[in-house]
Design a protein around this motif. Sequence first.
Motif, PDB file in Angstrom:
ATOM      1  N   LEU A  52      -6.521   7.319   1.084  1.00  0.00           N
ATOM      2  CA  LEU A  52      -6.310   6.152   0.225  1.00  0.00           C
ATOM      3  C   LEU A  52      -5.394   5.133   0.901  1.00  0.00           C
ATOM      4  O   LEU A  52      -5.781   3.996   1.121  1.00  0.00           O
ATOM      5  CB  LEU A  52      -5.742   6.585  -1.121  1.00  0.00           C
ATOM      6  CG  LEU A  52      -6.754   7.290  -2.014  1.00  0.00           C
ATOM      7  CD1 LEU A  52      -6.066   8.145  -3.059  1.00  0.00           C
ATOM      8  CD2 LEU A  52      -7.672   6.268  -2.682  1.00  0.00           C
ATOM      9  N   GLY A  53      -4.192   5.552   1.231  1.00  0.00           N
ATOM     10  CA  GLY A  53      -3.261   4.706   1.951  1.00  0.00           C
ATOM     11  C   GLY A  53      -2.373   5.576   2.812  1.00  0.00           C
ATOM     12  O   GLY A  53      -1.500   6.270   2.288  1.00  0.00           O
TER      13      GLY A  53
ATOM     14  N   ILE B  50       0.852  -1.188   0.000  1.00  0.00           N
ATOM     15  CA  ILE B  50       0.000   0.000   0.000  1.00  0.00           C
ATOM     16  C   ILE B  50       0.892   1.244   0.000  1.00  0.00           C
ATOM     17  O   ILE B  50       2.100   1.156   0.195  1.00  0.00           O
ATOM     18  CB  ILE B  50      -0.947   0.054   1.220  1.00  0.00           C
ATOM     19  CG1 ILE B  50      -0.113   0.099   2.519  1.00  0.00           C
ATOM     20  CG2 ILE B  50      -1.916  -1.112   1.222  1.00  0.00           C
ATOM     21  CD1 ILE B  50      -0.927   0.400   3.762  1.00  0.00           C
ATOM     22  N   LYS B  51       0.292   2.394  -0.220  1.00  0.00           N
ATOM     23  CA  LYS B  51       0.990   3.657  -0.039  1.00  0.00           C
ATOM     24  C   LYS B  51       0.897   4.061   1.436  1.00  0.00           C
ATOM     25  O   LYS B  51      -0.085   3.754   2.104  1.00  0.00           O
ATOM     26  CB  LYS B  51       0.383   4.744  -0.920  1.00  0.00           C
ATOM     27  CG  LYS B  51       0.516   4.518  -2.421  1.00  0.00           C
ATOM     28  CD  LYS B  51       1.953   4.692  -2.868  1.00  0.00           C
ATOM     29  CE  LYS B  51       2.086   4.516  -4.379  1.00  0.00           C
ATOM     30  NZ  LYS B  51       1.422   5.591  -5.142  1.00  0.00           N
ATOM     31  N   TYR B  52       1.907   4.770   1.908  1.00  0.00           N
ATOM     32  CA  TYR B  52       1.912   5.249   3.288  1.00  0.00           C
ATOM     33  C   TYR B  52       1.657   6.752   3.377  1.00  0.00           C
ATOM     34  O   TYR B  52       1.559   7.294   4.471  1.00  0.00           O
ATOM     35  CB  TYR B  52       3.268   4.962   3.941  1.00  0.00           C
ATOM     36  CG  TYR B  52       3.459   3.561   4.480  1.00  0.00           C
ATOM     37  CD1 TYR B  52       2.634   2.503   4.103  1.00  0.00           C
ATOM     38  CD2 TYR B  52       4.494   3.291   5.372  1.00  0.00           C
ATOM     39  CE1 TYR B  52       2.825   1.233   4.585  1.00  0.00           C
ATOM     40  CE2 TYR B  52       4.704   2.015   5.873  1.00  0.00           C
ATOM     41  CZ  TYR B  52       3.874   0.980   5.484  1.00  0.00           C
ATOM     42  OH  TYR B  52       4.082  -0.285   5.977  1.00  0.00           O
ATOM     43  N   ASP B  53       1.576   7.437   2.222  1.00  0.00           N
ATOM     44  CA  ASP B  53       1.552   8.906   2.241  1.00  0.00           C
ATOM     45  C   ASP B  53       0.407   9.505   1.445  1.00  0.00           C
ATOM     46  O   ASP B  53       0.488  10.647   1.006  1.00  0.00           O
ATOM     47  CB  ASP B  53       2.879   9.459   1.716  1.00  0.00           C
ATOM     48  CG  ASP B  53       3.139   9.110   0.242  1.00  0.00           C
ATOM     49  OD1 ASP B  53       2.432   8.225  -0.299  1.00  0.00           O
ATOM     50  OD2 ASP B  53       4.037   9.729  -0.359  1.00  0.00           O
TER      51      ASP B  53
ATOM     52  N   ASP C 271      -7.979   2.444  -0.236  1.00  0.00           N
ATOM     53  CA  ASP C 271      -7.202   1.290  -0.702  1.00  0.00           C
ATOM     54  C   ASP C 271      -7.017   0.277   0.419  1.00  0.00           C
ATOM     55  O   ASP C 271      -7.108  -0.941   0.202  1.00  0.00           O
ATOM     56  CB  ASP C 271      -5.825   1.738  -1.206  1.00  0.00           C
ATOM     57  CG  ASP C 271      -5.865   2.317  -2.610  1.00  0.00           C
ATOM     58  OD1 ASP C 271      -6.916   2.242  -3.270  1.00  0.00           O
ATOM     59  OD2 ASP C 271      -4.824   2.837  -3.050  1.00  0.00           O
ATOM     60  N   VAL C 272      -6.717   0.768   1.604  1.00  0.00           N
ATOM     61  CA  VAL C 272      -6.483  -0.103   2.760  1.00  0.00           C
ATOM     62  C   VAL C 272      -7.755  -0.869   3.107  1.00  0.00           C
ATOM     63  O   VAL C 272      -7.719  -2.084   3.358  1.00  0.00           O
ATOM     64  CB  VAL C 272      -5.994   0.719   3.962  1.00  0.00           C
ATOM     65  CG1 VAL C 272      -5.874  -0.151   5.212  1.00  0.00           C
ATOM     66  CG2 VAL C 272      -4.659   1.378   3.650  1.00  0.00           C
TER      67      VAL C 272
ATOM     68  N   MET D  82       0.316  -8.999  -3.088  1.00  0.00           N
ATOM     69  CA  MET D  82      -0.573  -8.214  -3.940  1.00  0.00           C
ATOM     70  C   MET D  82      -0.453  -6.754  -3.543  1.00  0.00           C
ATOM     71  O   MET D  82       0.037  -6.445  -2.461  1.00  0.00           O
ATOM     72  CB  MET D  82      -2.023  -8.702  -3.854  1.00  0.00           C
ATOM     73  CG  MET D  82      -2.603  -8.741  -2.473  1.00  0.00           C
ATOM     74  SD  MET D  82      -4.265  -9.519  -2.430  1.00  0.00           S
ATOM     75  CE  MET D  82      -3.868 -11.216  -2.874  1.00  0.00           C
ATOM     76  N   ILE D  83      -0.901  -5.865  -4.427  1.00  0.00           N
ATOM     77  CA  ILE D  83      -0.741  -4.433  -4.202  1.00  0.00           C
ATOM     78  C   ILE D  83      -2.068  -3.714  -4.414  1.00  0.00           C
ATOM     79  O   ILE D  83      -2.725  -3.889  -5.441  1.00  0.00           O
ATOM     80  CB  ILE D  83       0.333  -3.841  -5.146  1.00  0.00           C
ATOM     81  CG1 ILE D  83       1.724  -4.359  -4.768  1.00  0.00           C
ATOM     82  CG2 ILE D  83       0.309  -2.321  -5.117  1.00  0.00           C
ATOM     83  CD1 ILE D  83       2.821  -3.891  -5.702  1.00  0.00           C
ATOM     84  N   PHE D  84      -2.441  -2.892  -3.426  1.00  0.00           N
ATOM     85  CA  PHE D  84      -3.572  -1.966  -3.521  1.00  0.00           C
ATOM     86  C   PHE D  84      -2.981  -0.577  -3.281  1.00  0.00           C
ATOM     87  O   PHE D  84      -2.877  -0.133  -2.133  1.00  0.00           O
ATOM     88  CB  PHE D  84      -4.624  -2.261  -2.459  1.00  0.00           C
ATOM     89  CG  PHE D  84      -5.332  -3.583  -2.600  1.00  0.00           C
ATOM     90  CD1 PHE D  84      -6.649  -3.645  -3.042  1.00  0.00           C
ATOM     91  CD2 PHE D  84      -4.696  -4.765  -2.262  1.00  0.00           C
ATOM     92  CE1 PHE D  84      -7.310  -4.855  -3.154  1.00  0.00           C
ATOM     93  CE2 PHE D  84      -5.350  -5.992  -2.362  1.00  0.00           C
ATOM     94  CZ  PHE D  84      -6.656  -6.039  -2.820  1.00  0.00           C
TER      95      PHE D  84
END
Length: 281
Positions: A52-53, A45-48, A64-65, A103-105
């Motif tokens: 979304l993430g 996931i994105k952290y920033d 996304d999370v 996997m990626i979200f």
Amino acid sequence: MRKHTTAAALAAVSALTLAACSSATPGETGGEDGGDAAESIKIGIKYDQPGLGLQEGSDFTGFDVDVARYVAAELGYAEDQIEFVETVSANRETALQNGDVDMIFATYSINDERKALVDFAGPYFVAGQDFLVKADDDSIEGPEDLEGKNLCSVTGSTSAQKIKDEYASGVELVEQPGYAECMTALESGTVDAVTTDDIILAGLAANQADPSAFKVVGNPFSEENYGVGLPKGSDQCEAINEAITKMIDDGTWEQLITANTEGTGYEFNAELNPPEPAACA
């Protein structure tokens, strides 16, 4: 996509996640022989990206999370079996190829170049590319207006290069490792605009100390289909698509969007959303 979501919204998301977790028993789809699922699943996931993430201490929030949690539950994983891994734009394909994540979200737009390297399930959302500028800047209304200006995007994103290739060859591209750095550059005047998907920009603006200092131009000019990134040859695509379809049909999808964008003024494009997952290759 505010930094602090309302208690009601958090309660709604929590309830939805718990409901999803109770809908599948570990092992139903996790093992090739029908046995127990793996002990854990690593999800990029994105952290920033507020809304979304976003990582805040040990907490992970965002659309996304929440989608990742729902899908993981449908695949048979409990909440404590999920390990979230930061996956920046430039390293998404590498992370899947090296087995760093399962996997990626991560606002991962599906395109042919990426499909040559990884597989995708979904999409689970359709965004549109847009711009974030200072609130008093009326000089940028579309991609053609970037001629001769400085434009920021994150390393590994295709957004800025697309503008240079298709709309404004004289734009000066400024890459930064993350969106926080792009926002700093915009605030200081080092760049004239930040470009990425509209839903990401709305969250970035809402998360600033003075959200009124910035504005999303509001003229999206692309369709960005957010997919679930998978290693090449993965056998999980169909199961993930089934989970996404269930999430949309049972109303969870729209509730998660609402909870994560409340207060930003963002409205998703109802002509494109919710999407219908594509057939798996």
